[in-house]
Design a protein around this motif. Structure first.
Motif, PDB file in Angstrom:
ATOM      1  N   ASP A 183     -27.046 -24.891  43.815  1.00 46.04           N
ATOM      2  CA  ASP A 183     -27.476 -24.326  42.536  1.00 46.04           C
ATOM      3  C   ASP A 183     -26.440 -24.669  41.467  1.00 46.04           C
ATOM      4  O   ASP A 183     -25.258 -24.340  41.619  1.00 46.04           O
ATOM      5  N   PRO A 184     -26.832 -25.324  40.384  1.00 43.65           N
ATOM      6  CA  PRO A 184     -25.836 -25.698  39.370  1.00 43.65           C
ATOM      7  C   PRO A 184     -25.266 -24.504  38.604  1.00 43.65           C
ATOM      8  O   PRO A 184     -24.191 -24.602  38.016  1.00 43.65           O
ATOM      9  N   ASP A 185     -25.955 -23.362  38.635  1.00 42.26           N
ATOM     10  CA  ASP A 185     -25.466 -22.180  37.924  1.00 42.26           C
ATOM     11  C   ASP A 185     -24.426 -21.404  38.722  1.00 42.26           C
ATOM     12  O   ASP A 185     -23.657 -20.630  38.170  1.00 42.26           O
ATOM     13  N   LYS A 186     -24.404 -21.606  40.044  1.00 37.90           N
ATOM     14  CA  LYS A 186     -23.475 -20.881  40.912  1.00 37.90           C
ATOM     15  C   LYS A 186     -22.087 -21.508  40.803  1.00 37.90           C
ATOM     16  O   LYS A 186     -21.946 -22.727  40.815  1.00 37.90           O
ATOM     17  N   PRO A 187     -21.018 -20.705  40.715  1.00 40.97           N
ATOM     18  CA  PRO A 187     -19.669 -21.281  40.661  1.00 40.97           C
ATOM     19  C   PRO A 187     -19.330 -21.983  41.974  1.00 40.97           C
ATOM     20  O   PRO A 187     -19.740 -21.568  43.047  1.00 40.97           O
TER      21      PRO A 187
END
Length: 79
Positions: free
Chosen positions: A56-60
């Motif tokens: 997921d690109p939003d997850k750090p």
């Protein structure tokens, strides 16, 4: 009536001499079919090598993800 005769006239030359258009057309169609089959096989193999899910690109990013992005095995030997 004269215009219809001009339009109906065969301006493409003698269609019976040589006889090369049919075999050349068949050769082109066969080559295109072979190229299509090879491209489909190649893309299917590439799709199978993709991971089931992408991160997921939003997850750090975690430390393992950062190591993978930093360069793989070389970065693990430096740690």
């Amino acid at each position: 009536m004269h215009a219809l005769q001009i339009l109906a006239e065969n301006n493409f030359g003698d269609t019976r001499s040589g006889g090369l258009a049919g075999p050349m057309g068949l050769l082109i169609i066969v080559l295109l079919a072979i190229a299509t089959v090879l491209l489909i096989r190649n893309m299917t193999a590439r799709i199978r090598r993709l991971p089931a899910e992408f991160p997921d690109p939003d997850k750090p990013a975690t430390s393992a993800d950062e190591r993978d992005l930093a360069g793989g095995p070389e970065s693990e030997s430096r740690l």
